[in-house]
Design an enzyme around this catalytic site. Structure first.
Site, PDB file in Angstrom:
ATOM      1  N   THR A  41       0.827  -1.197   0.000  1.00 39.21           N
ATOM      2  CA  THR A  41       0.000   0.000   0.000  1.00 39.21           C
ATOM      3  C   THR A  41       0.866   1.254   0.000  1.00 39.21           C
ATOM      4  OG1 THR A  41      -1.715  -1.170   1.224  1.00 39.21           O
ATOM      5  CG2 THR A  41      -1.809   1.222   1.251  1.00 39.21           C
TER       6      THR A  41
ATOM      7  N   CYS B 205      -4.082  -8.940   5.646  1.00 35.21           N
ATOM      8  CA  CYS B 205      -3.899  -7.590   6.182  1.00 35.21           C
ATOM      9  C   CYS B 205      -4.244  -7.571   7.670  1.00 35.21           C
ATOM     10  CB  CYS B 205      -4.755  -6.581   5.420  1.00 35.21           C
ATOM     11  SG  CYS B 205      -4.478  -4.869   5.949  1.00 35.21           S
TER      12      CYS B 205
ATOM     13  N   GLY C 225       8.690  -8.187   0.270  1.00 36.52           N
ATOM     14  CA  GLY C 225       8.025  -6.934   0.572  1.00 36.52           C
ATOM     15  C   GLY C 225       8.979  -5.912   1.153  1.00 36.52           C
TER      16      GLY C 225
END
Length: 693
Positions: A312, A399, A535
C-alpha cells in the site's frame, strides 16, 4: 575504537562505527496502518491494539489538539500552478468552453507566473564525489520577458521516453520539447514522430477505465450477469441448508441477500419487456453461468520466479517499474477495496494501472463477502481482463490492521474459511480463465495457526491458482521472526492433498524476513516453496531482485544507489506527470521510498554476511561523501559534530523534523532531493539538488 555492539545490531566494522548506540527502532506496523492512498491514517481514530487483538477509540479533544501543528496529521494535497492554464490550450487545441472555462487561456500571463523550468540531469552524470552531478551547465539562458521560464538545457523524462509530452505547455521541463519564435515570441510544441511510433506499445500504460463505465457503476446499472446468477445460487443453497453457515467471530458477517431486489441482467430485462419465449431467455441466461472447469483455468507457471509483494502507497507503478528493471518477474498492484471499485472511485481505479514492462501483473482486492468481491472481480475482469491488462486477481487474507480486520476483511477471513471459499469460488467464475490467488497469514492469534487447514482446501476445492503464505500471525505483526518451519508444514500438507486427488501442483510462495539472495534460496530449498514474495526487503533494497537472479550479494555503491533514485524519479514523472502537480506527487512518493531505503547498511561495512532485515543499525559513517548522504539523521548529527563541513542553517532546520513529506526518520539525501525554492547549498554541492528541485 573497540566497541561491543548489543544483540540484534547490524555487525558494522569497527572503522565505520561512530558510536555503539543503536538508532531508534523502526515501526513497520505503522507502515501498514493506513488504508488511505494518501499515506495518512484516519485523523479521528487512534489504534490502541497493543496485543494484536483489535480495539480502537475516539480521540479526546485534548488528543486532537495535541496532534495539531507542523508536520502532524499530514495531508498530501495536490499542488497546482499559481495560475492554472487550460489543458486544451496547453496542448495547442481549442477549448469547447470558451470564455466560460474556469482555467485561464492567457498563455502570456501563464508564463509570466510560471517558475523557471526544472533541470533533470541524466543518471549517467552522477558521481560519488562532490558536486555529485557533473557536466551540468548551471548558466541561465537569456530569455524574453514573455517566456522567462523556458530553459532549453533541460530534459523532459516523458518526452525522452515516448517522443511526446502530454502536459504540453504546463510541463515543468518545457524547454526540452518546445521552441520559441524569435520574432513573435510564440511557442511551438515539438514531437518526435519516430520515437512515438517505436514506443507506442512499450511506453503506453494499460488499464484505463472509461467515463461510461464509471457512470454505469455510480448509477448501479453496470451489467453483472455472472454475479447475479452466483448470488442467487448462494441464496438458494442458504435456504436449503436452513441458513447454517460458518462466519467469522469478528465484524463483517455476510448480510443475507434478498433475491427479489437483485437487479435483472440486460438480457433478462429485454426478455421481460418484449415477451420473449421462456426457452430463448433461458438459453441466453444460462450462457454466462457455465463455470470453467479447473483444467480450463490458465495455469501459473511461477516456479523460480521472483514476486514483488503488493504494498500500500509505496508499491506504486514507478516503484514496481523500478523493481522490474532490477529483475522482479511478478508484480501486483496496491490493495484495492472492492466496495470502492463498485462505487467508481477514481483513486481506486488508478491502483490497477499497469506498465507494459510488467510481464506478469495482478490486482489485489480486499473485502468481506461475496456480494462485493464477486461483482468487483467481474467488473475488473470485463474491463481489463479481455484486453490482457491483468494476469491474475489476488484476494487479501492477510492484512492485519484494525481498520481492515474490524470489517471482516483481510486476515479476519482466516477465521471464516467457508465464507472465504464462497468468495474465491465466485471470483474464479467471474474471471473466466484468469486465475485467482490468495495471500494469507499463518493465523490470527499466536498458537492458533490454521493456514495448514485452509491451504489444502484452497488448492483442491476452490480452484486457487497460487497461494502465498506470510509466516506470521495477525497478532505478531512484525514483532517476531517469520516461521518458515510452519510454512514448510503447510506446503507439505498441500502437496499431500494434491497427490491424493491426482491434481497437478499449484505454485506456493512463502514470505517473511527475506533480505538477501542467501535468505531467498535457503528458504526455497528448505521449505519446498516455489519462490519467496518479497516486501520490506524490496523497499529497503530494491536491487534484491538482481541478487536473487544472479545468486549473489551485491555490494552496491553509493553512486549506483543514487542512479536508482534518479531512475525512480524519472519513472515517477512519466507516470504522475511533468507539470507542477506531477512533480510534487513524484517528490512525495520519492520521499516515501527513501524513508525505507535509508535503513540499508552497505554490506561492505559489515563484519559478516548475510545481513538481517530486523537488525538495528548503529551510528556509522559511509565509505565516501555520497554514501554519507544516505545515512539517517541520527548519524548525521554525530557526523556534523565531528566534521568541519556543516550544512547551512536552512538545511539543519530540515534534518529529521521539518520534511513534511516523510513519515519516518529521514536520510540526509532527502534534504537535497526535496529542496524547492531555497537557494542554499549543502557542503558545496549544488548539483545534487537539481535531481528533483
Amino acid at each position: 575504537m573497540n566497541t561491543t555492539l548489543p544483540p540484534g545490531t547490524a555487525p558494522v566494522k569497527q572503522q565505520f562505527l561512530l558510536s555503539s548506540a543503536v538508532l531508534p527502532l523502526v515501526d513497520d506496523d505503522a507502515a501498514e496502518g493506513s488504508t488511505s492512498h494518501n499515506g495518512a491514517a484516519r485523523a479521528d481514530v487512534v489504534d490502541t491494539d497493543t496485543r494484536g487483538t483489535g480495539g480502537r477509540k475516539k480521540w479526546t479533544k485534548a488528543q486532537k489538539k495535541e496532534k495539531r501543528g507542523a508536520n502532524k496529521g499530514r495531508k498530501f494535497g495536490k499542488v497546482h500552478d499559481q495560475l492554472e492554464l487550460c489543458w486544451r490550450i496547453a496542448n495547442g487545441k481549442v477549448c469547447e468552453h470558451g470564455d466560460e472555462c474556469r482555467f485561464t487561456h492567457d498563455v502570456a500571463a501563464y508564463f509570466a507566473a510560471k517558475p523557471k523550468d526544472i533541470r533533470f540531469p541524466s543518471i549517467t552524470n552522477i558521481s560519488d564525489v562532490p558536486p555529485f552531478i557533473v557536466g551540468m551547465d548551471m548558466e541561465e539562458e537569456d530569455s524574453s520577458a514573455s517566456c522567462e521560464s523556458l530553459d532549453h538545457h533541460t530534459t523532459c523524462p516523458s518526452f525522452t521516453e515516448s517522443g511526446i509530452c502530454r502536459l504540453g505547455l504546463k510541463c515543468r521541463f518545457l524547454g526540452a520539447h518546445a521552441k520559441r519564435d524569435v520574432v513573435t515570441g510564440a511557442i511551438t510544441l515539438l514531437e518526435d514522430e519516430e520515437k512515438r511510433a517505436q514506443t507506442a506499445l512499450s511506453a503506453t500504460e494499460l488499464n484505463f477505465v472509461n467515463a461510461e463505465t464509471l457512470k454505469l457503476l455510480r448509477s448501479k446499472k453496470y451489467p453483472r450477469p455472472i454475479t447475479d446468477s452466483y448470488l442467487k445460487e448462494l441464496e438458494a443453497a442458504k435456504g436449503d441448508s436452513n441458513g447454517q453457515e460458518e462466519h467469522a467471530d469478528v465484524g463483517g458477517d455476510e448480510v443475507p441477500i434478498d433475491a427479489s431486489n437483485i437487479p435483472l441482467s440486460p438480457t433478462e430485462l429485454v426478455a421481460k419487456r418484449t415477451g420473449a419465449s421462456d426457452s430463448t431467455s433461458s438459453a441466453q441466461a444460462d450462457t454466462p453461468d457455465v463455470p470453467l472447469r479447473l483444467q480450463e483455468k490458465r495455469k501459473l507457471n511461477w516456479s523460480g520466479k521472483s514476486y514483488l509483494a503488493p504494498l500500500t502507497t509505496v508499491g506504486n507503478l514507478p516503484f514496481r517499474r523500478l523493481c522490474v528493471t532490477l529483475g522482479a518477474d511478478i508484480t501486483c498492484g496496491e490493495m484495492g477495496l472492492a466496495t470502492s471499485f463498485l462505487t467508481a472511485s477514481a483513486s481506486e481505479f488508478s491502483l490497477v494501472r499497469r506498465h507494459p514492462s510488467e510481464s506478469m501483473f495482478g490486482i489485489q482486492l480486499a473485502g468481506n463477502k461475496p456480494s462485493t468481491l464477486v461483482p468487483a472481480t467481474e467488473v475488473l475482469g470485463r474491463e481489463f481482463g479481455d484486453a490482457g491488462g491483468i494476469d491474475f486477481v489476488d484476494v487479501n487474507c492477510g492484512c492485519p490492521i484494525d481498520l481492515v480486520f474490524k470489517t471482516g476483511s483481510g486476515s479476519a477471513l482466516l477465521d471464516a474459511p467457508a465464507k472465504l471459499g464462497k468468495i474465491v469460488s465466485g471470483m474464479s467464475r467471474a474471471l473466466g480463465e484468469i486465475p485467482v490467488t490468495i495471500k494469507l497469514r499463518t493465523g490470527i492469534k499466536d498458537g492458533r495457526n490454521n493456514a495448514h487447514k485452509i491451504m489444502p482446501r484452497a488448492a483442491t476445492e476452490w480452484g486457487i491458482g497460487c497461494i502465498t503464505l506470510h509466516g506470521r500471525t495477525r497478532q505478531q505483526r512484525y514483532t517476531k521472526l517469520a516461521d518458515w518451519e510452519y510454512i514448510k508444514q503447510c506446503v507439505d500438507a498441500v502437496r499431500a492433498r494434491e497427490a491424493d486427488e491426482g491434481l497437478s501442483p499449484i505454485p506456493i510462495f512463502g514470505g517473511g524476513d527475506c533480505f538477501s539472495s542467501h535468505d531467498y534460496w535457503t528458504n526455497v530449498s528448505s521449505t519446498g516453496v516455489d519462490g519467496v514474495m518479497i516486501g520490506r526487503g524490496a523497499l529497503i533494497k530494491p536491487w534484491i531482485f538482481t541478487e536473487v537472479k544472479e545468486h549473489r550479494e551485491w555490494d552496491i555503491s553509493s553512486r549506483e544507489r543514487l542512479q536508482l533514485i534518479g531512475k525512480f524519479a524519472e519513472f515517477g514523472l512519466s507516470h504522475f506527470g511533468t507539470d507542477t502537480t506531477g512533480v510534487n506527487t513524484t517528490r512525495r512518493f520519492l520521499c516515501e521510498a527513501l524513508s525505507f531505503q535509508y535503513r540499508y547498511v552497505p554490506i561492505g561495512l559489515l563484519e559478516h554476511l548475510p545481513a538481517k532485515i530486523n537488525d538495528r543499525a548503529p551510528a556509522f559513517k559511509g565509505r565516501d561523501e555520497l554514501g554519507m548522504c544516505f545515512i539517517d539523521c541520527e548519524n548525521s548529527k554525530l557526523m556534523f559534530a565531528t566534521s568541519r563541513n556543516t550544512p547551512c542553517q536552512s538545511e539543519q532546520s530540515r534534518l529529521g523534523q521539518n520534511i513534511g513529506d516523510v513519515p519516518r526518520p529521514c536520510a540526509r539525501v532527502m534534504v537535497v532531493y526535496t529542496e524547492t525554492q531555497e537557494q542554499c547549498t549543502w557542503r558545496g554541492e549544488p548539483g545534487l539538488r537539481y535531481l528533483l528541485r
